[in-house]
Scaffold this motif. Structure first.
Motif, short mmCIF file in Angstrom:
data_model
loop_
_atom_site.label_atom_id
_atom_site.label_comp_id
_atom_site.label_asym_id
_atom_site.label_seq_id
_atom_site.Cartn_x
_atom_site.Cartn_y
_atom_site.Cartn_z
N VAL A 20 0.88 -1.18 0.00
CA VAL A 20 0.00 0.00 0.00
C VAL A 20 0.91 1.22 0.00
CG1 VAL A 20 -1.85 1.23 1.18
CG2 VAL A 20 -1.77 -1.27 1.26
N LEU A 21 0.82 2.01 -1.06
CA LEU A 21 1.75 3.13 -1.27
C LEU A 21 1.09 4.46 -0.89
CD1 LEU A 21 4.52 4.07 -2.37
CD2 LEU A 21 3.43 4.32 -4.63
N PHE A 22 1.84 5.24 -0.08
CA PHE A 22 1.42 6.59 0.29
C PHE A 22 2.50 7.57 -0.22
CE2 PHE A 22 -0.76 3.91 3.31
CZ PHE A 22 -2.01 4.52 3.44
N ARG A 23 2.05 8.66 -0.85
CA ARG A 23 2.96 9.69 -1.33
C ARG A 23 2.55 11.03 -0.70
NH1 ARG A 23 4.08 9.52 -7.51
NH2 ARG A 23 5.29 7.75 -6.70
N ILE A 27 10.28 3.16 -5.32
CA ILE A 27 9.55 4.28 -4.75
C ILE A 27 10.51 5.47 -4.65
CG2 ILE A 27 8.02 2.76 -3.43
CD1 ILE A 27 9.65 3.45 -0.92
N ILE A 28 9.95 6.63 -4.37
CA ILE A 28 10.77 7.84 -4.22
C ILE A 28 11.15 7.96 -2.75
CG2 ILE A 28 10.86 10.33 -4.52
CD1 ILE A 28 8.69 10.03 -6.65
N PRO A 29 12.43 7.90 -2.44
CA PRO A 29 12.84 7.99 -1.03
C PRO A 29 12.38 9.31 -0.40
CG PRO A 29 14.66 7.25 -2.40
CD PRO A 29 13.58 7.71 -3.33
N PHE A 30 12.04 9.25 0.87
CA PHE A 30 11.59 10.37 1.67
C PHE A 30 10.29 11.00 1.18
CE2 PHE A 30 16.28 10.36 1.65
CZ PHE A 30 16.51 10.03 2.98
N VAL A 31 9.73 10.43 0.13
CA VAL A 31 8.47 10.95 -0.42
C VAL A 31 7.38 9.88 -0.32
CG1 VAL A 31 7.28 11.84 -2.44
CG2 VAL A 31 9.63 12.57 -1.93
N ASP A 32 7.75 8.70 -0.73
CA ASP A 32 6.80 7.59 -0.70
C ASP A 32 7.05 6.71 0.52
OD1 ASP A 32 5.86 8.54 -3.09
OD2 ASP A 32 6.95 7.06 -4.31
N VAL A 33 5.93 6.14 1.02
CA VAL A 33 5.98 5.15 2.11
C VAL A 33 5.18 3.94 1.66
CG1 VAL A 33 5.41 4.64 4.50
CG2 VAL A 33 6.21 6.94 3.87
N LEU A 34 5.81 2.78 1.69
CA LEU A 34 5.17 1.54 1.25
C LEU A 34 4.92 0.63 2.45
CD1 LEU A 34 4.25 -0.06 -1.30
CD2 LEU A 34 6.49 -1.20 -1.22
#
Length: 287
Positions: free
Chosen positions: A34-37, A52-59
Motif C-alpha cells: 500500500v503506497l502513500f505519497r 519508490i521515491i525515497p523520503f516521499v513515498d511510504v510503502l
C-alpha cells in the motif's frame, strides 16, 4: 584539492547508493504493498521488485495469508448462571489491503479484542448444556458477528472454534453423578424388559405344558439329570412327580387286583386298589 574531490565523489556515490537502497522495495508473493505519497494514498503494489521515491513515498506491506489468533480463556457466566472458562481460536485473513491499513490502526489487536467480547456475548446467551453440545452453532454465531464487524476493516474471518471449556469441580461432580444415574436407569430398564420377555416366554411354556402334561414330567426328569451331573447325594423330587408316583402305584395295585380277581373270583379287590388317586373309595364301597 584532489583529496576533497575524491571525498565529495565518495559522498555522492554513497548517497546515491543509500537512496537507491531506500527506493528499491520487494513485495513478496503473499503480500500486497500500500503506497502513500506525501501522506496520500496512491494505490497498491503487486508482488515483485518495486521502486519508490525515497523520503516521499511510504510503502506498507500487508500479508494476505491466513493468520491464527488464539483467544485467551474468558470467565463467562452462562444463561443458567454457571461460571465457565472458555478459550477459542480464530482464523482470519486480509482481503482488502487498503482498508486494513486505512480503516484501522492495528487490525490484529482489534480482531483479538472483538473476538473476546463476541465470545463472551454468544456463550452467555446459551445454557451450559447448549454450550457443551452445540459448539458448532456457537462457532457459527461468533463467526457471523465477527464478519459483520471486520468486513469494514478489509478482513475476513474464515473460522472460529471453541478450544477448551473448563467447568467448576462441583459441576464436574454433579455431571458425573447425573451420568451414573442415567446409566443405572438404562440398566434397570433393560433388566425390566428382560424380565417381561422372560415372563412372556414362561407363560407360553406353561400353556404348552398344560396342554401336554407329560412335558412337565419330562422337564422334571431333565432337572433330576442335571442335578445328578454334580454327583450330589441328595435327590430332590418335585411335588408333581411324587403325586405321579402315587398315581402309578395305585394304578399298578388296581391292575394286580383285577388280574387276581380274574384268576380267582373269590379274591376280593384290595382296598388300596379300589381307592382312587385321592384316597377316596368308589360309591357304595364301605371299607
Amino acid at each position: 584539492m584532489n583529496a576533497w574531490v575524491i571525498f565529495l565523489v565518495a559522498v555522492v556515490v554513497l548517497v546515491l547508493l543509500l537512496g537507491l537502497a531506500m527506493a528499491v522495495k520487494i513485495v513478496k508473493q503473499y503480500e500486497r504493498g500500500v503506497l502513500f505519497r506525501f501522506g496520500r494514498l496512491r494505490g497498491t503494489r503487486n508482488p515483485g521488485l518495486r521502486l519508490i521515491i525515497p523520503f516521499v513515498d511510504v510503502l506498507h506491506r500487508v500479508s494476505l495469508r491466513v493468520i491464527t489468533m488464539p483467544i485467551q480463556s474468558q470467565g463467562i457466566i452462562t444463561r443458567d448462571n454457571v461460571s465457565v472458562d472458555v478459550s477459542a481460536v480464530a482464523y482470519f485473513r486480509v482481503v482488502d489491503a487498503v482498508k486494513s491499513v486505512v480503516a484501522i490502526e492495528n487490525v490484529h489487536a482489534a480482531i483479538n479484542q472483538i473476538a473476546q467480547t463476541t465470545l463472551r456475548k454468544v456463550v452467555g446467551q446459551h445454557t451450559l448444556d447448549q454450550t457443551l453440545s452445540e459448539t458448532d452453532q456457537i462457532n457459527l454465531d461468533i463467526r457471523k458477528i465477527l464478519d459483520v464487524t471486520t468486513v469494514e476493516w478489509g478482513v475476513e474471518v474464515t473460522l472460529v472454534e471453541l478450544k477448551d471449556i473448563q467447568l467448576p469441580e462441583s459441576m464436574k461432580r454433579a455431571m458425573a453423578k447425573q451420568a451414573e444415574a442415567e446409566r443405572e436407569k438404562r440398566a434397570k430398564i433393560i433388566n425390566a424388559e428382560g424380565e417381561a420377555l422372560a415372563a412372556a416366554a414362561l407363560g407360553e411354556a406353561s400353556d404348552i405344558m398344560m396342554a401336554h402334561p407329560l412335558a412337565l414330567q419330562l422337564r422334571n426328569l431333565q432337572t433330576l439329570i442335571e442335578i445328578g451331573v454334580d454327583k450330589n447325594t441328595t435327590v430332590v423330587f418335585p411335588g408333581p412327580l411324587m403325586s405321579t408316583i402315587q398315581e402309578m402305584g395305585a394304578f399298578l395295585s388296581r391292575e394286580t387286583g383285577a388280574a387276581a380277581k380274574l384268576a380267582d373270583p373269590t379274591v376280593s379287590e384290595p382296598v388300596s386298589a379300589r381307592a382312587g388317586a385321592n384316597g377316596s373309595l368308589p360309591p357304595g364301597d364301605v371299607r
